[in-house]
Design an enzyme around this catalytic site. Structure first.
Site, PDB file in Angstrom:
ATOM      1  N   TRP A 101       0.826  -1.215   0.000  1.00 38.41           N
ATOM      2  CA  TRP A 101       0.000   0.000   0.000  1.00 38.41           C
ATOM      3  C   TRP A 101       0.854   1.255   0.000  1.00 38.41           C
ATOM      4  O   TRP A 101       0.499   2.248  -0.642  1.00 38.41           O
ATOM      5  CB  TRP A 101      -1.014  -0.016   1.143  1.00 38.41           C
ATOM      6  CG  TRP A 101      -2.120  -0.991   0.859  1.00 38.41           C
ATOM      7  CD1 TRP A 101      -2.376  -2.154   1.523  1.00 38.41           C
ATOM      8  CD2 TRP A 101      -3.082  -0.910  -0.207  1.00 38.41           C
ATOM      9  NE1 TRP A 101      -3.445  -2.799   0.931  1.00 38.41           N
ATOM     10  CE2 TRP A 101      -3.889  -2.063  -0.127  1.00 38.41           C
ATOM     11  CE3 TRP A 101      -3.331   0.007  -1.234  1.00 38.41           C
ATOM     12  CZ2 TRP A 101      -4.940  -2.312  -1.023  1.00 38.41           C
ATOM     13  CZ3 TRP A 101      -4.371  -0.231  -2.120  1.00 38.41           C
ATOM     14  CH2 TRP A 101      -5.157  -1.383  -2.013  1.00 38.41           C
ATOM     15  N   ASP A 171      -2.040   6.697   6.157  1.00 42.14           N
ATOM     16  CA  ASP A 171      -3.100   5.829   5.634  1.00 42.14           C
ATOM     17  C   ASP A 171      -3.356   4.776   6.714  1.00 42.14           C
ATOM     18  O   ASP A 171      -2.534   3.896   6.945  1.00 42.14           O
ATOM     19  CB  ASP A 171      -2.625   5.178   4.329  1.00 42.14           C
ATOM     20  CG  ASP A 171      -3.634   4.175   3.771  1.00 42.14           C
ATOM     21  OD1 ASP A 171      -4.678   3.934   4.413  1.00 42.14           O
ATOM     22  OD2 ASP A 171      -3.377   3.648   2.676  1.00 42.14           O
ATOM     23  N   LYS A 195     -12.637  -1.683   5.847  1.00 45.55           N
ATOM     24  CA  LYS A 195     -11.831  -2.674   6.562  1.00 45.55           C
ATOM     25  C   LYS A 195     -12.337  -2.802   8.005  1.00 45.55           C
ATOM     26  O   LYS A 195     -12.626  -3.883   8.465  1.00 45.55           O
ATOM     27  CB  LYS A 195     -10.353  -2.282   6.557  1.00 45.55           C
ATOM     28  CG  LYS A 195      -9.782  -1.923   5.196  1.00 45.55           C
ATOM     29  CD  LYS A 195      -9.596  -3.140   4.308  1.00 45.55           C
ATOM     30  CE  LYS A 195      -9.366  -2.787   2.850  1.00 45.55           C
ATOM     31  NZ  LYS A 195      -8.194  -2.005   2.571  1.00 45.55           N
TER      32      LYS A 195
HETATM   33  C1  LIG Z   1      -7.698  -1.412   1.268  1.00 43.13           C
HETATM   34  C2  LIG Z   1      -6.641  -0.403   1.417  1.00 43.13           C
HETATM   35  C3  LIG Z   1      -6.525   0.671   0.516  1.00 43.13           C
HETATM   36  C4  LIG Z   1      -7.442   0.817  -0.673  1.00 43.13           C
HETATM   37  O1  LIG Z   1      -8.641   1.358  -0.322  1.00 43.13           O
HETATM   38  P1  LIG Z   1      -9.773   1.653  -1.420  1.00 43.13           P
HETATM   39  O2  LIG Z   1     -10.945   1.938  -0.579  1.00 43.13           O
HETATM   40  O3  LIG Z   1      -9.900   0.432  -2.265  1.00 43.13           O
HETATM   41  O4  LIG Z   1      -9.345   2.827  -2.216  1.00 43.13           O
HETATM   42  C5  LIG Z   1      -5.517   1.582   0.723  1.00 43.13           C
HETATM   43  N1  LIG Z   1      -4.675   1.484   1.766  1.00 43.13           N
HETATM   44  C6  LIG Z   1      -4.755   0.481   2.654  1.00 43.13           C
HETATM   45  C7  LIG Z   1      -3.806   0.419   3.792  1.00 43.13           C
HETATM   46  C8  LIG Z   1      -5.744  -0.491   2.505  1.00 43.13           C
HETATM   47  O5  LIG Z   1      -5.839  -1.498   3.385  1.00 43.13           O
END
Ligand SMILES: *Cc1c(COP(=O)(O)O)cnc(C)c1O
Length: 360
Positions: A101, A171, A195
């Site tokens: 990521w 993030d 998530k």
């Molecule tokens: C799932 C995830 C993403 C992607 O998120 P989207 O909602 O598909 O844009 C980005 N960063 C992390 C750490 C993730 O787990």
């Protein structure tokens, strides 16, 4: 059959939340409408969104010097919108690369800025978080970007990086709300909801108000944090149903004792699985350095990869779902977010023990 869903995302939600949503599906609080049918500008939905924001602020201890935005576009969208909103007249962004990521964020940011990778875990196949004293930060960076829980590699920061006066951007998609954090240490926190916070479609952005004057003129209005803050995240139609469900999840979390309460349970769940993996004398293994292991996403491999198919099939037959690892790394991955009960982790460990016994 009782099932336990180990999906990395969209992922398991608390049963109580889904039941409540089902009860309220056709008629929300005597309004005669489903939340899905409501105007986002009507008093009913505004009350739902206000309560969701207030509960999120309470859970995370978010100060008045921060805006909370409920947007669309996901964390992948934010990979572009963060540079657009924060670059100002600066040219360089510092990144710490801890896995898949981080790499995606870096690739996207390169479209808008010069990227300096201040530290990387790639030398050891992304099995650790590089120590803070190894980071080579640029003095004039617009911000420092970290991914505090790598969903695919299963690497998590268990500490908050100190980067001085430069804003820290995180993030937190896959571990937000899994533990208490000190929001004041961050300039921006962003997360896709699917998530650990709710359904797909909602993106949470928490941003220090003092950083809202740095957006590039090309920033699209729907993703322009300052414009969205001024419009209470309703400059465009917000993902109303996702905001509603996330609000129910926040209420559920408060009823679990808040983030301190849920953290205790998350620690116990992760310990159960890691202790079993480490004690399996190599039949299964997790490659991540112990102090950097994720509590939310636990990847593991079977020593004999030819058994992978049989493992997944046997798990599925017992209602242990979505354990296949991410296609980029193979093996298995158990995502054990807030809503996964410890009984689910215990059922997984019981199955793993039995599988080892009959195949070891
Ligand atoms: C799932 C995830 C993403 C992607 O998120 P989207 O909602 O598909 O844009 C980005 N960063 C992390 C750490 C993730 O787990």
């Amino acid at each position: 059959m009782q099932v336990f869903n180990f999906s990395a995302g969209p992922a398991v939600l608390p049963k109580e939340v889904l039941q409540r949503a089902a009860d309220e599906m056709l008629d929300w609080h005597g309004s005669g409408m489903s939340v899905m049918e409501m105007s986002h500008r009507g008093p009913e939905f505004i009350a739902i969104a206000d309560k969701a924001e207030a509960d999120l602020r309470r859970l995370l201890g978010i100060g008045d010097d921060y805006e909370v935005l409920f947007l669309q576009g996901g964390a992948v969208g934010e990979n572009a919108f963060v540079p657009m909103n924060l670059l100002g007249d600066r040219k360089v962004i510092d990144f710490v690369n801890t896995g898949e990521w981080s790499k995606k964020s870096i690739k996207e940011a390169k479209k808008y800025a010069q990227v300096n990778v201040a530290a990387s875990g790639e030398d050891k196949r992304f099995t650790y978080v590089p120590a803070r004293d190894t980071w080579k930060l640029s003095p004039d960076a617009a911000y420092v970007h970290v991914c505090t829980n790598e969903t695919i590699g299963g690497v998590e920061y268990h500490w908050t990086p100190d980067v001085g006066v430069v804003p820290l951007v995180a993030d937190m998609s896959s571990h937000i709300l899994s533990r208490p954090i000190d929001v004041s240490k961050y300039g921006v926190i962003y997360a896709g909801a699917q998530k650990n916070a709710g359904p797909a479609g909602l993106t949470i952005v928490i941003v220090r108000k003092a950083l809202l004057d740095r957006a590039l003129p090309i920033t699209p209005s729907a993703f322009h944090w300052k414009e969205q803050a001024e419009a209470d995240s309703m400059l465009n139609t917000p993902p109303t149903y996702s905001v509603y469900i996330a609000g129910l999840v926040f209420e559920w979390l408060l009823a679990q004792g808040g983030l301190k309460g849920i953290e205790q349970r998350n620690v116990a769940k992760a310990k159960l699985l890691y202790d079993y993996l480490d004690g399996s004398s190599g039949f299964y293994f997790n490659p991540v350095r112990k102090e950097d292991r994720s509590r939310m996403n636990i990847p593991f491999k079977l020593r004999d990869e030819s058994l992978d198919g049989a493992f997944v099939k046997g798990a599925q037959a017992r209602g242990l779902l979505q354990l296949k690892g991410h296609r980029s790394v193979g093996g298995m991955r158990a995502s054990i977010y807030n809503a996964m009960p410890i009984e689910g982790v215990q059922a997984l460990v019981d199955y793993m023990r039995e599988f080892e016994r009959s195949n070891g």
